[in-house]
Design a protein around this motif. Sequence first.
Motif, short mmCIF file in Angstrom:
data_model
loop_
_atom_site.label_atom_id
_atom_site.label_comp_id
_atom_site.label_asym_id
_atom_site.label_seq_id
_atom_site.Cartn_x
_atom_site.Cartn_y
_atom_site.Cartn_z
N ASP A 172 0.82 -1.22 0.00
CA ASP A 172 0.00 0.00 0.00
C ASP A 172 0.86 1.27 0.00
OD1 ASP A 172 0.92 -0.08 2.58
OD2 ASP A 172 -1.02 0.22 3.53
N MET A 173 2.18 1.10 0.04
CA MET A 173 3.08 2.25 -0.10
C MET A 173 3.71 2.29 -1.49
SD MET A 173 4.75 2.26 3.68
CE MET A 173 5.52 3.86 3.56
N LEU A 174 3.22 1.44 -2.39
CA LEU A 174 3.73 1.43 -3.77
C LEU A 174 2.69 1.94 -4.75
CD1 LEU A 174 5.56 -2.04 -3.90
CD2 LEU A 174 6.59 0.23 -3.62
N ASN A 175 1.57 2.41 -4.22
CA ASN A 175 0.44 2.78 -5.08
C ASN A 175 0.39 4.26 -5.45
OD1 ASN A 175 -0.45 0.17 -4.89
ND2 ASN A 175 -1.91 0.57 -3.24
N GLY A 176 1.42 5.01 -5.09
CA GLY A 176 1.32 6.45 -5.27
C GLY A 176 0.24 7.05 -4.39
N ASN A 177 0.06 6.43 -3.23
CA ASN A 177 -1.01 6.83 -2.31
C ASN A 177 -0.56 8.06 -1.52
OD1 ASN A 177 -2.79 7.07 -0.17
ND2 ASN A 177 -2.92 4.86 0.20
N GLU A 178 -1.25 9.18 -1.76
CA GLU A 178 -0.81 10.44 -1.14
C GLU A 178 -0.89 10.40 0.38
OE1 GLU A 178 -1.76 14.18 -3.70
OE2 GLU A 178 -3.33 12.70 -4.07
N SER A 179 -1.74 9.54 0.93
CA SER A 179 -1.83 9.49 2.39
C SER A 179 -0.60 8.81 3.01
CB SER A 179 -3.11 8.75 2.82
OG SER A 179 -2.96 7.36 2.59
N LYS A 180 0.22 8.17 2.17
CA LYS A 180 1.40 7.47 2.66
C LYS A 180 2.69 8.28 2.44
CE LYS A 180 -0.83 3.68 3.68
NZ LYS A 180 -0.96 3.19 5.05
N GLY A 181 2.56 9.47 1.89
CA GLY A 181 3.75 10.25 1.60
C GLY A 181 3.45 11.73 1.65
N THR A 182 4.43 12.51 1.22
CA THR A 182 4.28 13.96 1.21
C THR A 182 4.90 14.48 -0.08
OG1 THR A 182 4.64 13.94 3.60
CG2 THR A 182 4.81 16.07 2.51
N TRP A 183 4.25 15.45 -0.69
CA TRP A 183 4.84 16.07 -1.87
C TRP A 183 5.94 17.03 -1.42
CZ3 TRP A 183 3.88 14.36 -6.59
CH2 TRP A 183 2.68 13.68 -6.84
N LEU A 184 7.15 16.79 -1.87
CA LEU A 184 8.28 17.65 -1.51
C LEU A 184 9.10 17.95 -2.76
CD1 LEU A 184 9.52 15.68 1.65
CD2 LEU A 184 8.43 17.92 1.66
N THR A 185 9.63 19.14 -2.83
CA THR A 185 10.53 19.47 -3.94
C THR A 185 11.92 18.91 -3.66
OG1 THR A 185 11.26 21.52 -2.92
CG2 THR A 185 9.30 21.65 -4.35
N ALA A 186 12.72 18.82 -4.72
CA ALA A 186 14.11 18.38 -4.52
C ALA A 186 14.84 19.35 -3.60
CB ALA A 186 14.81 18.28 -5.87
N GLU A 187 14.54 20.65 -3.73
CA GLU A 187 15.21 21.65 -2.88
C GLU A 187 14.87 21.39 -1.42
OE1 GLU A 187 13.47 22.38 -5.60
OE2 GLU A 187 15.13 22.99 -6.90
N ARG A 188 13.63 21.03 -1.17
CA ARG A 188 13.22 20.77 0.23
C ARG A 188 13.91 19.52 0.77
NH1 ARG A 188 12.46 22.19 5.06
NH2 ARG A 188 10.75 21.23 6.20
N LEU A 189 14.01 18.49 -0.06
CA LEU A 189 14.71 17.27 0.39
C LEU A 189 16.16 17.60 0.75
CD1 LEU A 189 13.44 14.64 -2.23
CD2 LEU A 189 12.69 14.91 0.14
#
Length: 257
Positions: free
Chosen positions: A24-41
Motif C-alpha cells: 500500500d506504499m507502492l500505489n502512489g497513495n498520497e496518504s502514505k507520503g508527502t509532496w516535496l521538492t528536490a530543494e526541500r529534500l
Amino acid sequence: MIRAQVFQNAACGWRCWYCFVPFDMLNGNESKGTWLTAERLVSLYAAEADRPDVIDLSGGSPDLTPEWVVWMMDALEAAGLAETTYLWSDDNLSTDYVFTKLSDAQRERMVGYLNYGRVCCFKGFDAASFAFNTTARPEDYDAQFERFGRYLDLGLDLYGYVTLTGPDVAATTRGVPTLLDRLQALDPNLPLRVVPLSIGNFSPTRERDDRGGQGRFEAAVPVQEAAIAIWNTELERRYPADLRARAIVDVPLRPRP
Ligand code: SF4
C-alpha cells in the motif's frame, strides 16, 4: 558499512513478492507520503546534524520519476553540497523514461555530474523467474537488458543487483549461466558489478501470506541457494582471482563512444 540518507518515492509498477515495502506504499497513495521538492529534500538533508555522505533515491521505483535525479543534482549544487555528497539512485529497469521523458540536456547533466551512480535491479534468471518475482509479464524480462544497455551507452556509472529466485530449481542450471552470458554481452566485466541479493523472510513478505508471500518464500529458498551457488562457480570460471578481488567500483567497463 555506509550510512545513507534514503528518500523514497511511494510508487512502483511491479509487485515483487519479496518487496520490503508494504504494497500500500507502492500505489502512489498520497496518504502514505508527502509532496516535496528536490530543494526541500536537500534542505532537510543539509539540516541533519550528523548527515551521511550518501543520498539514496529509492522507492518504489525512482525511474518512474526520472527528473528527480536531475533536480536533486541541481539542488545539491545550489546548496554547495555537490562535491561532498554522493548521489545514488535505484532503478528497477521497468521503464525507458530516461530516454523518453528527459531532454538531451538532462541526460547530459546526469552523465556529467561527478558524484553520481545508479544501481539497476535485474529480476530473475529467466522469463519465468522474472514473472514469478515481479508478477509482471514474462516478456518484460528481455527489456531489462535492453534498458541497461542504453544506460551503458549513455555513459552512466552503473551497478546492478539481481534477485535469483524463481519457481523451478532445475531451471537454474541453464538460467544462471545464460543470464551471465547476457550480462557479458552488454559488457564483458558487467557480472562483477552485479550483486546477487539474498532474499530474506522479511516481515512484509510474511504478512503477504494470504497472497502467496510466505508460500513463495518457501518455494524460492532452494532455488535461490542453487542459483547463487551457480553464480559464484561461474564467476570463478569466467574471471581471474585478481579481477574478482577488486572493489566493485574498480571493476572496469568498456569505454563507450
Ligand atoms: S521493483 Fe522494487 S520497489 Fe517495485 S515491487 Fe519490486 S522490490 Fe518492490
